[in-house]
Scaffold this motif. Structure first.
Motif, PDB file in Angstrom:
ATOM      1  N   LEU A  25       0.846  -1.178   0.000  1.00 39.21           N
ATOM      2  CA  LEU A  25       0.000   0.000   0.000  1.00 39.21           C
ATOM      3  C   LEU A  25       0.890   1.241   0.000  1.00 39.21           C
ATOM      4  N   PHE A  26       0.770   2.068  -1.008  1.00 43.72           N
ATOM      5  CA  PHE A  26       1.595   3.261  -1.207  1.00 43.72           C
ATOM      6  C   PHE A  26       3.081   2.925  -1.213  1.00 43.72           C
ATOM      7  N   ALA A  27       3.424   1.732  -1.670  1.00 44.74           N
ATOM      8  CA  ALA A  27       4.798   1.236  -1.797  1.00 44.74           C
ATOM      9  C   ALA A  27       5.512   1.125  -0.459  1.00 44.74           C
ATOM     10  N   ALA A  50      -7.844  -4.607  -7.514  1.00 41.35           N
ATOM     11  CA  ALA A  50      -7.929  -3.466  -8.427  1.00 41.35           C
ATOM     12  C   ALA A  50      -8.537  -2.249  -7.725  1.00 41.35           C
ATOM     13  N   TRP A  51      -9.460  -2.483  -6.783  1.00 39.85           N
ATOM     14  CA  TRP A  51     -10.089  -1.363  -6.071  1.00 39.85           C
ATOM     15  C   TRP A  51      -9.089  -0.632  -5.180  1.00 39.85           C
ATOM     16  N   ILE A  52      -8.191  -1.383  -4.573  1.00 42.61           N
ATOM     17  CA  ILE A  52      -7.151  -0.743  -3.758  1.00 42.61           C
ATOM     18  C   ILE A  52      -6.233   0.072  -4.652  1.00 42.61           C
ATOM     19  N   ARG A  53      -5.895  -0.469  -5.822  1.00 40.89           N
ATOM     20  CA  ARG A  53      -5.033   0.265  -6.757  1.00 40.89           C
ATOM     21  C   ARG A  53      -5.702   1.556  -7.239  1.00 40.89           C
ATOM     22  N   ILE A  54      -6.998   1.500  -7.505  1.00 48.47           N
ATOM     23  CA  ILE A  54      -7.722   2.702  -7.940  1.00 48.47           C
ATOM     24  C   ILE A  54      -7.760   3.730  -6.820  1.00 48.47           C
ATOM     25  N   ALA A  55      -8.015   3.286  -5.592  1.00 50.90           N
ATOM     26  CA  ALA A  55      -8.023   4.208  -4.452  1.00 50.90           C
ATOM     27  C   ALA A  55      -6.648   4.845  -4.265  1.00 50.90           C
TER      28      ALA A  55
END
Length: 110
Positions: A25-27, A50-55
């Protein structure tokens, strides 16, 4: 274009690809997944949805935008922007994310 302008463009390119190039999450923050083994629970990294990536992409858009406004205000003249500006810059941010999206979803990983 000034150095600050190029810095924001480079930052937008990096920020747009961060959600797709790793499983954190956020690298930074690993996303744990509890897996039950025979005698104990062990932890391993999960794949981001994919939803986490979009957020993440949306949050990083606002972070890069805030840095851009900060640099613009520091230069002395901050201009008011309408909804069209935000629609265009978000679209550009999504286009800049294409290399990371391609790497994550379209390239075969063996």
């Amino acid at each position: 274009m000034s150095a600050a302008g190029w810095f924001i463009v480079l930052l937008a390119l990096v920020g747009a690809n961060v959600p797709f190039l790793n499983q954190r999450l956020f690298a930074v923050v690993p996303i744990p997944l509890a897996v039950q083994s025979a005698s104990r629970a062990r932890r391993r990294a999960a794949k981001k949805s994919a939803w986490i990536r979009i957020a993440e992409l949306i949050v990083l858009y606002f972070v890069v935008g805030a840095l851009g406004f900060m640099l613009e205000a520091r230069a002395g003249n901050r201009f008011e922007q309408g909804w069209q500006f935000y629609a265009i810059t978000f679209s550009l941010f999504v286009v800049l994310a294409f290399p990371g999206f391609t790497y994550q979803y379209l390239v075969k990983h063996r």
